[in-house]
Enzyme design. Structure first.
Site, mmCIF file in Angstrom:
data_model
loop_
_atom_site.group_PDB
_atom_site.id
_atom_site.type_symbol
_atom_site.label_atom_id
_atom_site.label_comp_id
_atom_site.label_asym_id
_atom_site.label_seq_id
_atom_site.Cartn_x
_atom_site.Cartn_y
_atom_site.Cartn_z
ATOM 1 N N LYS A 54 0.946 -0.698 -0.094
ATOM 2 C CA LYS A 54 -0.378 0.100 0.218
ATOM 3 C C LYS A 54 0.723 1.710 0.355
ATOM 4 O O LYS A 54 0.275 1.974 -0.786
ATOM 5 C CB LYS A 54 -1.046 0.369 1.213
ATOM 6 C CG LYS A 54 -1.967 -0.777 0.948
ATOM 7 C CD LYS A 54 -3.035 -0.985 2.060
ATOM 8 C CE LYS A 54 -3.318 -2.398 2.179
ATOM 9 N NZ LYS A 54 -4.234 -2.696 2.691
ATOM 10 N N GLN A 98 -5.274 -1.309 9.570
ATOM 11 C CA GLN A 98 -4.211 -2.875 8.608
ATOM 12 C C GLN A 98 -4.732 -4.469 9.709
ATOM 13 O O GLN A 98 -5.168 -4.323 11.101
ATOM 14 C CB GLN A 98 -3.130 -3.222 8.822
ATOM 15 C CG GLN A 98 -2.692 -4.772 7.925
ATOM 16 C CD GLN A 98 -3.561 -4.907 6.555
ATOM 17 O OE1 GLN A 98 -3.358 -3.536 5.518
ATOM 18 N NE2 GLN A 98 -4.385 -5.696 6.233
ATOM 19 N N ASP A 121 -10.792 2.797 4.548
ATOM 20 C CA ASP A 121 -11.222 0.985 4.006
ATOM 21 C C ASP A 121 -12.837 0.829 3.759
ATOM 22 O O ASP A 121 -13.846 0.283 3.307
ATOM 23 C CB ASP A 121 -11.084 0.704 5.167
ATOM 24 C CG ASP A 121 -9.464 -0.637 4.813
ATOM 25 O OD1 ASP A 121 -9.647 -0.916 3.716
ATOM 26 O OD2 ASP A 121 -9.521 -0.277 6.040
#
Ligand code: NAD
Length: 287
Positions: A54, A98, A121
């Site tokens: 990422k 994460q 997200d």
């Protein structure tokens, strides 16, 4: 008949190029680059690989990437305090924690602490709710990517029969919401569904997000259907090596489908590209 392969790598590269153009325009207008901050708690090797990928993808499109790597024993209060600081930091446009988090940390509480405007997200209840009622939202990256691939194959999907297999909050449910917003007629199938084969057999669009290798059988597929395989399953081979496979029996499904995503190289590359697109949207919506 052999289905056309939907090239997720190529579609993702095109999306990343669009984002890079948008980032350049943002920098010219605002005098700063959009910034994504990723928080990793613990030392799960797969998570570390995702976080590294990422960060690299951010830099490639001209964004600022920052990482906070915290020890596995980090207290929940300390993680929440870090999120509070990131929420009020004007240089941070996107915050991604994460998953999975260590067991002593309540993931729902952590997600709810993120500013919904920085929740790239798309997991915050505010964004999930906005998506559900058709308001602008930051949408989870994997289903966003699936919709782009479906549109690449089929164009307009108004009135199409879609079956989404799996009802998770990160894939199945937002996928069904996106397909509904695109005017498809949507069925959500899950572990308690009776006659899954019967549902799949009438679907013009099948999205499989289950996590069971080859559970969707080829002969279930309606001839000409568009098959999107979200599953990522690592299976052991007789020679001791391993291989990634999806949730769809690819070889058999390819004989009946009109379009199909390979695993790997289908949905996977879209997820990070959509994360970049979300970060740019979050930056544009702020300030
Ligand atoms: P999950 O475990 O949260 O959800 C799985 C879903 O499958 C559940 O809703 C369950 O009801 C359903 N299910 C289980 N058994 C079933 C059965 N026999 N018949 C019908 N439905 C059944 O998983 P998830 O997080 O949604 O992920 C699903 C898969 O997608 C996994 O393989 C995961 O690795 C993969 N994934 C890929 C990406 C990507 O970027 N390509 C991103 C996220 C998830």
């Amino acid at each position: 008949m052999s289905a056309l392969l939907i090239d997720g790598k190529a579609r993702a590269a095109a999306l990343r190029a669009e984002v890079a153009t948008g980032v350049a325009a943002f920098v010219a207008a605002r005098g700063r680059a959009p910034g994504l901050t990723v928080v990793l708690v613990g030392d799960d090797p797969a998570s570390a690989v995702y976080v590294g990928a990422k960060g690299k993808a951010c830099l490639e499109v001209g964004m600022i990437s920052a990482e906070h790597r915290l020890p596995a024993e980090t207290a929940q209060a300390d993680l929440l305090a870090l999120i509070g600081r990131l929420n009020s930091d004007p240089a941070v446009d996107g915050i991604l924690v994460q998953m999975p988090l260590p067991k002593h940390i309540d993931s729902d509480r952590v997600i709810a602490a993120i500013d919904p405007g920085k929740d790239v997200d798309g997991f915050h209840p505010v964004n999930a709710g906005r998506l559900a009622i058709g308001q602008p939202a930051l949408v989870p990256c994997t289903p966003s990517g699936c919709l782009l691939l479906i549109r690449e194959a089929l164009g307009d999907i108004s009135g199409a029969e879609a079956v989404v297999i799996g009802r998770s909050s990160i894939v199945g449910k937002p996928m069904a919401a996106l397909l509904t917003a695109a005017s498809a007629t949507v069925t959500i199938a899950h572990s308690r569904t009776r006659d899954l084969a019967g549902h799949v057999a009438r679907a013009d669009i099948v999205v499989a997000a289950v996590g069971i290798p080859a559970m969707v059988q080829g002969h279930w597929i309606k001839p000409g259907a568009c098959v999107i395989d979200v599953g990522i399953n690592r299976i052991a081979l007789p020679d001791g090596k391993t291989r990634l496979v999806g949730d769809v029996d690819f070889a058999a499904a390819r004989e009946r489908a009109g379009w199909i995503t390979p695993v790997p190289g289908g949905v996977g590359p879209m997820t990070i590209a959509c994360l970049l697109a979300n970060t740019l949207s979050a930056a544009q919506a702020r300030s």
